[in-house]
Write a protein that holds these residues in place. Structure first.
Motif, PDB file in Angstrom:
ATOM      1  N   PHE A   3       8.985  69.404  77.282  1.00  0.00           N
ATOM      2  CA  PHE A   3       9.894  68.612  76.805  1.00  0.00           C
ATOM      3  C   PHE A   3       9.890  67.328  77.670  1.00  0.00           C
ATOM      4  O   PHE A   3       9.940  67.242  78.746  1.00  0.00           O
ATOM      5  N   ILE A   4       9.600  66.300  76.705  1.00  0.00           N
ATOM      6  CA  ILE A   4       9.698  64.885  77.373  1.00  0.00           C
ATOM      7  C   ILE A   4      11.037  64.264  76.868  1.00  0.00           C
ATOM      8  O   ILE A   4      11.277  63.883  75.665  1.00  0.00           O
ATOM      9  N   VAL A   5      12.203  64.172  77.559  1.00  0.00           N
ATOM     10  CA  VAL A   5      13.331  63.454  77.187  1.00  0.00           C
ATOM     11  C   VAL A   5      13.309  61.932  77.477  1.00  0.00           C
ATOM     12  O   VAL A   5      13.437  61.494  78.790  1.00  0.00           O
ATOM     13  N   LEU A   6      13.305  61.109  76.518  1.00  0.00           N
ATOM     14  CA  LEU A   6      13.355  59.704  76.538  1.00  0.00           C
ATOM     15  C   LEU A   6      14.726  59.602  76.259  1.00  0.00           C
ATOM     16  O   LEU A   6      15.309  59.327  75.257  1.00  0.00           O
ATOM     17  N   GLY A   7      15.411  59.046  77.527  1.00  0.00           N
ATOM     18  CA  GLY A   7      16.843  58.829  77.367  1.00  0.00           C
ATOM     19  C   GLY A   7      17.509  59.714  78.088  1.00  0.00           C
ATOM     20  O   GLY A   7      18.192  60.569  77.402  1.00  0.00           O
ATOM     21  N   ALA A   8      17.560  59.813  79.168  1.00  0.00           N
ATOM     22  CA  ALA A   8      18.285  60.790  80.091  1.00  0.00           C
ATOM     23  C   ALA A   8      19.841  60.807  80.392  1.00  0.00           C
ATOM     24  O   ALA A   8      20.130  60.846  81.541  1.00  0.00           O
ATOM     25  N   GLY A   9      20.551  60.091  79.576  1.00  0.00           N
ATOM     26  CA  GLY A   9      21.899  59.862  79.572  1.00  0.00           C
ATOM     27  C   GLY A   9      22.888  61.093  79.194  1.00  0.00           C
ATOM     28  O   GLY A   9      22.441  62.142  79.712  1.00  0.00           O
ATOM     29  N   ALA A  10      23.802  60.917  78.749  1.00  0.00           N
ATOM     30  CA  ALA A  10      24.696  62.074  78.661  1.00  0.00           C
ATOM     31  C   ALA A  10      24.243  63.361  78.013  1.00  0.00           C
ATOM     32  O   ALA A  10      23.924  64.482  78.449  1.00  0.00           O
ATOM     33  N   ILE A  11      23.537  62.972  76.600  1.00  0.00           N
ATOM     34  CA  ILE A  11      22.907  63.956  75.896  1.00  0.00           C
ATOM     35  C   ILE A  11      21.470  64.455  76.479  1.00  0.00           C
ATOM     36  O   ILE A  11      21.325  65.499  76.788  1.00  0.00           O
ATOM     37  N   GLY A  12      20.733  63.442  76.590  1.00  0.00           N
ATOM     38  CA  GLY A  12      19.525  63.725  76.980  1.00  0.00           C
ATOM     39  C   GLY A  12      18.998  64.489  78.401  1.00  0.00           C
ATOM     40  O   GLY A  12      18.616  65.011  78.728  1.00  0.00           O
ATOM     41  N   GLY A  13      20.189  63.900  79.435  1.00  0.00           N
ATOM     42  CA  GLY A  13      20.185  64.367  80.823  1.00  0.00           C
ATOM     43  C   GLY A  13      20.608  65.818  80.693  1.00  0.00           C
ATOM     44  O   GLY A  13      20.126  66.745  81.261  1.00  0.00           O
ATOM     45  N   ALA A  14      21.800  66.047  79.911  1.00  0.00           N
ATOM     46  CA  ALA A  14      22.575  67.350  79.833  1.00  0.00           C
ATOM     47  C   ALA A  14      21.437  68.472  79.099  1.00  0.00           C
ATOM     48  O   ALA A  14      21.105  69.464  79.961  1.00  0.00           O
ATOM     49  N   VAL A  15      20.930  67.913  78.037  1.00  0.00           N
ATOM     50  CA  VAL A  15      19.955  69.115  77.399  1.00  0.00           C
ATOM     51  C   VAL A  15      18.754  69.266  78.158  1.00  0.00           C
ATOM     52  O   VAL A  15      18.344  70.414  78.610  1.00  0.00           O
ATOM     53  N   GLY A  16      18.086  68.054  78.650  1.00  0.00           N
ATOM     54  CA  GLY A  16      16.944  68.156  79.540  1.00  0.00           C
ATOM     55  C   GLY A  16      17.150  69.107  80.840  1.00  0.00           C
ATOM     56  O   GLY A  16      16.270  69.878  81.285  1.00  0.00           O
ATOM     57  N   GLY A  17      18.269  68.781  81.355  1.00  0.00           N
ATOM     58  CA  GLY A  17      18.683  69.602  82.637  1.00  0.00           C
ATOM     59  C   GLY A  17      18.717  70.998  82.277  1.00  0.00           C
ATOM     60  O   GLY A  17      18.067  71.846  82.951  1.00  0.00           O
ATOM     61  N   ARG A  18      19.425  71.296  81.313  1.00  0.00           N
ATOM     62  CA  ARG A  18      19.714  72.899  81.070  1.00  0.00           C
ATOM     63  C   ARG A  18      18.503  73.198  80.374  1.00  0.00           C
ATOM     64  O   ARG A  18      18.306  74.509  80.685  1.00  0.00           O
ATOM     65  N   LEU A  19      17.446  72.845  79.856  1.00  0.00           N
ATOM     66  CA  LEU A  19      16.404  73.215  79.495  1.00  0.00           C
ATOM     67  C   LEU A  19      15.653  73.471  80.732  1.00  0.00           C
ATOM     68  O   LEU A  19      14.966  74.596  80.953  1.00  0.00           O
ATOM     69  N   ALA A  20      15.441  72.737  81.864  1.00  0.00           N
ATOM     70  CA  ALA A  20      14.831  72.861  82.968  1.00  0.00           C
ATOM     71  C   ALA A  20      15.435  73.961  83.689  1.00  0.00           C
ATOM     72  O   ALA A  20      14.694  74.985  84.515  1.00  0.00           O
ATOM     73  N   ALA A  21      16.597  74.245  83.963  1.00  0.00           N
ATOM     74  CA  ALA A  21      17.414  75.318  84.460  1.00  0.00           C
ATOM     75  C   ALA A  21      16.973  76.519  83.906  1.00  0.00           C
ATOM     76  O   ALA A  21      16.951  77.493  84.415  1.00  0.00           O
ATOM     77  N   ALA A  22      16.711  76.479  82.548  1.00  0.00           N
ATOM     78  CA  ALA A  22      16.564  77.920  81.923  1.00  0.00           C
ATOM     79  C   ALA A  22      14.882  78.235  81.877  1.00  0.00           C
ATOM     80  O   ALA A  22      14.245  79.281  81.354  1.00  0.00           O
ATOM     81  N   GLY A  23      14.118  77.468  82.728  1.00  0.00           N
ATOM     82  CA  GLY A  23      12.998  77.666  83.171  1.00  0.00           C
ATOM     83  C   GLY A  23      11.788  76.916  82.179  1.00  0.00           C
ATOM     84  O   GLY A  23      10.624  77.360  82.090  1.00  0.00           O
ATOM     85  N   HIS A  24      12.345  76.007  81.176  1.00  0.00           N
ATOM     86  CA  HIS A  24      11.386  75.358  80.522  1.00  0.00           C
ATOM     87  C   HIS A  24      10.737  74.093  81.300  1.00  0.00           C
ATOM     88  O   HIS A  24      11.358  73.526  82.053  1.00  0.00           O
ATOM     89  N   ASP A  25       9.762  73.644  80.678  1.00  0.00           N
ATOM     90  CA  ASP A  25       8.839  72.616  81.434  1.00  0.00           C
ATOM     91  C   ASP A  25       9.581  71.453  80.563  1.00  0.00           C
ATOM     92  O   ASP A  25       9.555  71.114  79.666  1.00  0.00           O
ATOM     93  N   VAL A  26       9.932  70.395  81.552  1.00  0.00           N
ATOM     94  CA  VAL A  26      10.540  69.371  81.309  1.00  0.00           C
ATOM     95  C   VAL A  26      10.388  68.232  82.168  1.00  0.00           C
ATOM     96  O   VAL A  26      10.145  68.118  83.364  1.00  0.00           O
ATOM     97  N   VAL A  27      10.281  66.922  81.604  1.00  0.00           N
ATOM     98  CA  VAL A  27      10.150  65.525  82.335  1.00  0.00           C
ATOM     99  C   VAL A  27      11.217  64.598  81.533  1.00  0.00           C
ATOM    100  O   VAL A  27      11.221  64.615  80.397  1.00  0.00           O
ATOM    101  N   LEU A  28      12.007  64.111  82.541  1.00  0.00           N
ATOM    102  CA  LEU A  28      12.993  63.240  82.016  1.00  0.00           C
ATOM    103  C   LEU A  28      12.342  61.842  82.286  1.00  0.00           C
ATOM    104  O   LEU A  28      11.786  61.348  83.076  1.00  0.00           O
ATOM    105  N   ILE A  29      12.839  60.938  81.135  1.00  0.00           N
ATOM    106  CA  ILE A  29      12.467  59.525  81.450  1.00  0.00           C
ATOM    107  C   ILE A  29      13.888  58.850  81.464  1.00  0.00           C
ATOM    108  O   ILE A  29      14.770  58.621  80.389  1.00  0.00           O
ATOM    109  N   ALA A  30      14.258  58.272  82.372  1.00  0.00           N
ATOM    110  CA  ALA A  30      15.453  57.645  82.999  1.00  0.00           C
ATOM    111  C   ALA A  30      15.351  56.269  83.251  1.00  0.00           C
ATOM    112  O   ALA A  30      14.339  55.700  83.917  1.00  0.00           O
ATOM    113  N   ARG A  31      16.623  55.368  83.455  1.00  0.00           N
ATOM    114  CA  ARG A  31      16.415  53.976  83.779  1.00  0.00           C
ATOM    115  C   ARG A  31      16.447  54.103  85.452  1.00  0.00           C
ATOM    116  O   ARG A  31      16.801  55.235  85.864  1.00  0.00           O
TER     117      ARG A  31
END
Length: 322
Positions: A3-31
Motif C-alpha cells: 500500500f502506497i499512501v499518498l497523503g498521510a494526514g488524518a485518514i491516510g496516516g491512520a489507515v496506513g499506520g494501522r495497516l502497517a501495524a497489522a503486518g501489511h507492507d506500507v509506504v507513506l507519502i507525507a509532506r
C-alpha cells in the motif's frame, strides 16, 4: 500487495499506520515536516484507549518510490490537492496501478481515471484528526472506521476484495461493493455541513442552514436521477463508529473545520457544497445556501480567518433567504 499512501494526514496516516501495524507492507507519502517526524520517531497513532507507535517507511514524493506490479495507491489528499497529487503520481507509477480514492466528495475518481486504468472509490467513515507532524488521532475504538470500496464507475473485482480484507484486518471493517458511488453520494449528504461547521461551529449541523443544505441536495439528486445509499437504521454497522475523546479532548470539528483552524489556505467546499451547486446549475435547481456556504468557506480559507466566527443567520443572509 503493498500500500502506497499518498497523503498521510488524518485518514491516510491512520489507515496506513494501522495497516502497517497489522503486518501489511506500507509506504507513506507525507509532506516534509510530517515525513521528518515519522522518519525520526515513528508514526504516533492516538486513540481513546492509548497510543501506538508504528515504524513505517515514509517518502516525500512518489518519484522516491520504485513502483511494483503488486502496489496499490491509497489517495487520501484533500480534493483541492488531487490534481497536483495525480500529476506527481502519474510521472512515477504505471497507468495500470490501482488508485483508491479514500476521499470525500465524488469528483476524485473521475480525475484519477484520466491517468490510471484501475480506479476505485472508497466510502470513508472514520473520525480522525491530524494534529501535528508525526501524530494522527482516531476517535473511534475498537473499530476505527468503515472503509468500503468498489471500482469506478461501478463493479467490483479481486483487487477490491483483497484490499477490503486487508483493511478489515487493521480495525477498518470493509466491504467490496458494486455500487460504491451511490454510497459516496450518500456520504456527501453528511459532508454538506462540513464547511458550514467550519464557519459557524458544530451547532450549525442541527440548525436552519443544515435544513436548507439537505433540502437543496435532495432536490438536485432527484433532478439528476441520483439515488444515494446510506446504512439502514437497523444495520449493526451503524454502531461500529463512535466519536470519543482522545486524551480527554473531544475532536475539534471535522476536516473543513481543521483546515480553517490550521490556516492551510484551502478547503474542500468546492467539491462538497460546490458539487451540489454544480448539479443545481445543470438541472435548473436553485441552490443558494450551498453556493453561499461554498463562497464564504473559500473566502475564510484564502484569508486564513478563524473557524466558528459566523452564525446561521449570516449564511442565510448571504444566500438571500434570511
Amino acid at each position: 500487495m503493498r500500500f502506497i499512501v499518498l497523503g498521510a494526514g488524518a485518514i491516510g496516516g491512520a489507515v496506513g499506520g494501522r495497516l502497517a501495524a497489522a503486518g501489511h507492507d506500507v509506504v507513506l507519502i507525507a509532506r516534509s515536516a510530517h515525513a521528518a517526524a515519522i522518519r525520526g520517531k515513528g508514526l504516533r497513532i492516538l486513540d481513546p484507549e492509548g497510543e501506538q507507535v508504528v515504524n513505517v517507511p515514509v517518502a516525500e514524493h512518489p518519484q522516491e518510490i520504485t513502483f511494483a506490479p503488486e502496489d496499490v495507491v491509497l489517495l487520501s489528499v484533500k480534493t483541492q490537492d488531487t490534481p497536483a497529487a495525480l500529476r506527481d503520481l502519474a510521472e512515477a507509477a504505471p497507468a495500470s496501478t490501482p488508485v483508491v480514492c479514500a476521499q470525500n466528495g465524488v469528483a476524485n475518481e473521475d480525475m484519477a481515471l484520466r491517468s490510471f486504468d484501475n480506479v476505485y472509490g472508497m466510502n470513508v467513515m472514520c473520525p480522525a484528526l491530524y494534529t501535528e507532524p508525526g501524530i494522527v488521532q482516531l476517535h473511534s475504538t475498537p473499530v476505527a472506521g468503515t472503509l468500503d470500496l468498489g471500482r469506478y464507475p461501478s463493479g467490483s473485482d479481486d483487487t477490491a476484495r483483497k484490499i477490503a480484507a486487508a483493511l478489515s484486518s487493521a480495525t477498518f471493517p470493509s466491504e467490496a461493493r458494486d455500487d460504491i458511488m451511490r454510497w459516496k453520494y450518500g456520504k456527501l449528504l453528511y459532508n454538506l455541513a462540513n464547511a458550514a461547521e467550519a464557519l459557524c461551529g458544530p451547532s450549525v449541523r442541527v440548525g436552519p442552514v443544515a435544513t436548507h443544505l439537505r433540502g437543496e441536495t435532495d432536490a438536485c439528486y432527484a433532478a439528476a436521477g441520483i439515488e444515494p445509499l446510506l446504512e439502514p437504521g437497523d444495520s449493526p454497522r451503524r454502531g461500529f463508529i463512535v466519536d470519543l475523546p482522545v486524551r480527554g479532548a473531544d475532536r475539534a470539528g471535522g476536516s473543513s473545520y481543521q483546515s480553517l483552524l490550521r490556516g492551510t489556505g484551502g478547503i474542500e467546499a468546492d467539491y462538497l457544497n460546490g458539487e451540489i451547486a454544480r448539479l443545481g446549475r445543470l438541472h435548473g435547481v436553485p441552490t443558494p445556501v450551498n453556493a453561499a456556504v461554498q463562497r464564504l468557506a473559500n473566502h475564510h480559507a484564502r484569508h486564513r480567518l478563524a473557524p466558528a466566527t459566523l452564525t446561521d443567520a449570516d449564511i442565510l443572509r448571504a444566500a438571500g433567504v434570511a
